[in-house]
Write an enzyme that holds these catalytic residues in place. Structure first.
Site, mmCIF file in Angstrom:
data_model
loop_
_atom_site.group_PDB
_atom_site.id
_atom_site.type_symbol
_atom_site.label_atom_id
_atom_site.label_comp_id
_atom_site.label_asym_id
_atom_site.label_seq_id
_atom_site.Cartn_x
_atom_site.Cartn_y
_atom_site.Cartn_z
ATOM 1 N N SER A 11 0.807 -1.226 0.000
ATOM 2 C CA SER A 11 0.000 0.000 0.000
ATOM 3 C C SER A 11 0.839 1.274 0.000
ATOM 4 O O SER A 11 0.324 2.349 -0.305
ATOM 5 C CB SER A 11 -0.941 0.013 1.198
ATOM 6 O OG SER A 11 -0.227 0.153 2.407
ATOM 7 N N LYS A 65 1.009 4.646 6.878
ATOM 8 C CA LYS A 65 0.444 5.504 5.834
ATOM 9 C C LYS A 65 1.144 6.865 5.869
ATOM 10 O O LYS A 65 1.915 7.169 6.768
ATOM 11 C CB LYS A 65 -1.060 5.705 6.023
ATOM 12 C CG LYS A 65 -1.891 4.433 6.052
ATOM 13 C CD LYS A 65 -1.900 3.679 4.727
ATOM 14 C CE LYS A 65 -2.741 2.403 4.825
ATOM 15 N NZ LYS A 65 -2.590 1.552 3.621
#
Length: 239
Positions: free
Chosen positions: A53, A122
């Protein structure tokens, strides 16, 4: 002194030298473990990357070092790559066994990367008070009405927008809006707005900021915020 006593004295000296060496080695190991444990507890912690990701910034199985002074001592900034505890519902169970035995011991004292399944990595796009939306006419994310150019993101062939999902949110105080660099393969704030946290990550859930990719060595690099990406965003926020 008799000739017979000389070899015995030498043997005692050798035994004493070996015992002294082992004692010093033990002290060094204990100190090293204590230092590593204190670093892991208060300053630096190691994590591994379990998914794609954050590609291409971080690859699967990369190891990163995280500064745990963020956010309690040092503020989180837009563009920072942060590690945080799952706010609830972000991660699907992977079904892997938790670390056992010696591996768990090494993780506890900070000599091995944390491989538990309760953490997420993230990039911070919006901080408290920011309005974050997507997309503008060129498919870019906007922060406080300023379109940002993100050199770190991956967009698959045939796509042009920085996000396949449109959104328009205002970040609550002491919270953050986060997104993966691999925009079309990241279950981030955009896709967790139906969870209790509404897709936001709170300050208390952040473990720290990733500052270096340290393993494998051929991937080694400092993890800095790209220059100019968020230029003008603070000024626009004050208007």
């Amino acid at each position: 002194m008799s000739e017979a006593a000389v070899p015995e004295r030498r043997r005692r000296q050798r035994r004493g030298g070996i015992v002294g060496f082992l004692r010093d080695l033990l002290v060094i190991l204990v100190v090293a473990f204590l230092v590593s444990f204190l670093l892991k507890t208060f300053l630096v912690r190691s994590f591994f990357i379990p998914s794609g990701s954050m590609e291409n910034t971080l690859q699967i199985d990369d190891r990163i070092l995280v500064n745990q002074l963020v956010p309690d001592v040092v503020d989180v900034q837009r563009g920072d790559i942060v590690v945080f505890k799952d706010p609830g519902g972000w991660l699907a169970p992977r079904g892997t066994l938790p670390p056992q035995g010696f591996e768990k011991f090494l993780q506890t004292i900070g000599l091995a990367a944390d491989t538990s399944e309760e953490y997420v990595v993230k990039r911070v796009i919006g901080v408290g008070g920011d309005r974050v939306s997507c997309c503008d006419a060129q498919g870019r994310v906007q922060v406080n009405g300023v379109s940002i150019d993100e050199p770190y993101i991956v967009i698959p062939p045939g796509e042009t927008a920085a996000s396949a999902k449109t959104f328009d949110v205002t970040v609550p105080k002491d919270s953050f809006w986060v997104m993966g660099d691999n925009r079309y393969a990241s279950k981030d704030s955009r896709y967790n707005q139906d969870q209790p946290g509404k897709g936001f990550v709170t300050k208390g859930e952040i473990v720290g900021r990733a500052f270096v990719l340290n393993w494998p060595l051929n991937h080694f690099k400092w993890l800095n915020v790209p220059d100019g990406t968020f230029t003008g965003v603070d000024e626009a926020k004050k208007k």
